[in-house]
Scaffold this motif. Sequence first.
Motif, PDB file in Angstrom:
ATOM      1  N   HIS A  59       0.839  -1.193   0.000  1.00  0.00           N
ATOM      2  CA  HIS A  59       0.000   0.000   0.000  1.00  0.00           C
ATOM      3  C   HIS A  59       0.882   1.253   0.000  1.00  0.00           C
ATOM      4  O   HIS A  59       1.768   1.417   0.838  1.00  0.00           O
ATOM      5  CB  HIS A  59      -0.919   0.016   1.223  1.00  0.00           C
ATOM      6  N   LYS A  60       0.617   2.134  -0.971  1.00  0.00           N
ATOM      7  CA  LYS A  60       1.345   3.398  -1.058  1.00  0.00           C
ATOM      8  C   LYS A  60       0.387   4.505  -1.445  1.00  0.00           C
ATOM      9  O   LYS A  60      -0.685   4.255  -2.021  1.00  0.00           O
ATOM     10  CB  LYS A  60       2.457   3.322  -2.119  1.00  0.00           C
ATOM     11  N   THR A  61       0.761   5.762  -1.145  1.00  0.00           N
ATOM     12  CA  THR A  61       0.025   6.895  -1.688  1.00  0.00           C
ATOM     13  C   THR A  61       0.242   6.932  -3.200  1.00  0.00           C
ATOM     14  O   THR A  61       1.150   6.286  -3.731  1.00  0.00           O
ATOM     15  CB  THR A  61       0.513   8.216  -1.086  1.00  0.00           C
ATOM     16  N   TRP A  62      -0.583   7.727  -3.918  1.00  0.00           N
ATOM     17  CA  TRP A  62      -0.457   7.783  -5.372  1.00  0.00           C
ATOM     18  C   TRP A  62       0.928   8.275  -5.780  1.00  0.00           C
ATOM     19  O   TRP A  62       1.562   7.705  -6.662  1.00  0.00           O
ATOM     20  CB  TRP A  62      -1.546   8.693  -5.951  1.00  0.00           C
ATOM     21  N   HIS A  63       1.419   9.334  -5.121  1.00  0.00           N
ATOM     22  CA  HIS A  63       2.716   9.894  -5.500  1.00  0.00           C
ATOM     23  C   HIS A  63       3.868   8.942  -5.173  1.00  0.00           C
ATOM     24  O   HIS A  63       4.828   8.836  -5.949  1.00  0.00           O
ATOM     25  CB  HIS A  63       2.922  11.254  -4.824  1.00  0.00           C
ATOM     26  N   ASP A  64       3.765   8.229  -4.043  1.00  0.00           N
ATOM     27  CA  ASP A  64       4.800   7.242  -3.728  1.00  0.00           C
ATOM     28  C   ASP A  64       4.756   6.081  -4.728  1.00  0.00           C
ATOM     29  O   ASP A  64       5.792   5.545  -5.130  1.00  0.00           O
ATOM     30  CB  ASP A  64       4.626   6.716  -2.306  1.00  0.00           C
ATOM     31  N   ALA A  65       3.542   5.697  -5.122  1.00  0.00           N
ATOM     32  CA  ALA A  65       3.407   4.642  -6.133  1.00  0.00           C
ATOM     33  C   ALA A  65       3.991   5.095  -7.465  1.00  0.00           C
ATOM     34  O   ALA A  65       4.675   4.328  -8.151  1.00  0.00           O
ATOM     35  CB  ALA A  65       1.925   4.292  -6.305  1.00  0.00           C
ATOM     36  N   GLN A  66       3.745   6.352  -7.830  1.00  0.00           N
ATOM     37  CA  GLN A  66       4.317   6.890  -9.065  1.00  0.00           C
ATOM     38  C   GLN A  66       5.844   6.829  -9.025  1.00  0.00           C
ATOM     39  O   GLN A  66       6.492   6.408  -9.991  1.00  0.00           O
ATOM     40  CB  GLN A  66       3.851   8.340  -9.257  1.00  0.00           C
ATOM     41  N   SER A  67       6.438   7.262  -7.914  1.00  0.00           N
ATOM     42  CA  SER A  67       7.900   7.239  -7.786  1.00  0.00           C
ATOM     43  C   SER A  67       8.437   5.820  -7.882  1.00  0.00           C
ATOM     44  O   SER A  67       9.453   5.562  -8.545  1.00  0.00           O
ATOM     45  CB  SER A  67       8.315   7.871  -6.449  1.00  0.00           C
ATOM     46  N   TYR A  68       7.747   4.875  -7.236  1.00  0.00           N
ATOM     47  CA  TYR A  68       8.174   3.477  -7.265  1.00  0.00           C
ATOM     48  C   TYR A  68       8.136   2.947  -8.701  1.00  0.00           C
ATOM     49  O   TYR A  68       9.093   2.326  -9.175  1.00  0.00           O
ATOM     50  CB  TYR A  68       7.260   2.644  -6.366  1.00  0.00           C
ATOM     51  N   CYS A  69       7.023   3.181  -9.407  1.00  0.00           N
ATOM     52  CA  CYS A  69       6.884   2.661 -10.772  1.00  0.00           C
ATOM     53  C   CYS A  69       7.920   3.265 -11.708  1.00  0.00           C
ATOM     54  O   CYS A  69       8.467   2.574 -12.574  1.00  0.00           O
ATOM     55  CB  CYS A  69       5.483   2.945 -11.302  1.00  0.00           C
TER      56      CYS A  69
END
Length: 354
Positions: free
Chosen positions: A151-161
């Motif tokens: 589970h991540k916030t949208w911006h953290d998910a964006q950075s990860y991807c």
Amino acid sequence: MKCSLLIKIHFMLNVIVFSACSLRQYHFVNRSMSWAEAQRYCRENHTDLTPVNNTTDLQNIINTVNRQTVWIGLHKMNNITWKWSLGDQAFYIGNQSPYRDWGNGQPDNGEKDDCVFMEKDGKWHDARCTDGISFICYNGSSKTFILEHEHKTWHDAQSYCREKHTDLARVTNNNENDQMKELIKPNQNAWIGLFRDSSDQTVSQICTKVEVSQHRSWIDNDCNRTLPFVCHNDKLILFRENVTWTGALEHCRRNQMDLVCVESEEIQRGVMNVMKDASTSEVWLGLRHSCVVGIWFWVSGETMCYQNWAEGNGTGEEDCRDGGRAAAIQTGPDRTWISLPGTRKLDFICSKIP
């Protein structure tokens, strides 16, 4: 081959950073201006305030500004539209990019519902970007979607991807939507790469600064505050000239440029983006075959560390008649490279030399 990073200081006011594998030159301007003043300065002297599309862009900015807070080219306007995190038009064909599959009553346009997730049924819902849920990445190399259960916030998910793959998933048609729907488990939601942004370029409300520290924070800020900033220059230019490979090379060099060397997937994407206006079905690249030693090499003198050949091209023995062989990128859906006689007349792409 690893790409080297060069830094040049100009009178302690501007730092220029460029990479042989980057599509941009970065210019740190150590003068405090409002966001609008910084944008005007960049447009008058360079291309624009720099965007940050991936971890490479971010790392170049970090290397440039050294723990300072700077303006970047992201701001929010009054008129809101939905956009993809993966906004590179090279990934879209025809009318794919406007595809939407909203759930019933969606988007409900809540005050802070600026990001979008997909439910198990494949329908989309807007939500607060700070919510922590699973997310779906897109990998451009394998052209696959990857569900991440953490589970991540949208911006953290964006950075990860962007760090691990290409970006948060974008959806351009029903087939892609169905592929992602099959990844999601019952009672699970997953972020996709759609977010609410602005289309009106007249009235800015909120501007974005980057605090280059250990946390590399992006922060909304009053656009009237004065800060240093980072400009960029685009490096790739399409010429619709219909000339031989040698003619293309000579044209680029007469204008203090060179035929483009596609030494990374990032540059491949940049080439795909600029060649969409080409008048020929192939476009020359700066890749030539040497009949003497039997290898392909870039006009920069480098051998290939990245390649995107069409099947049956670039790997076998080449015909050295008719002016030798050179590489061109196809402007059709595949955007792969093919080997052609150097006497063929095509459009071409030049790369600006720092």
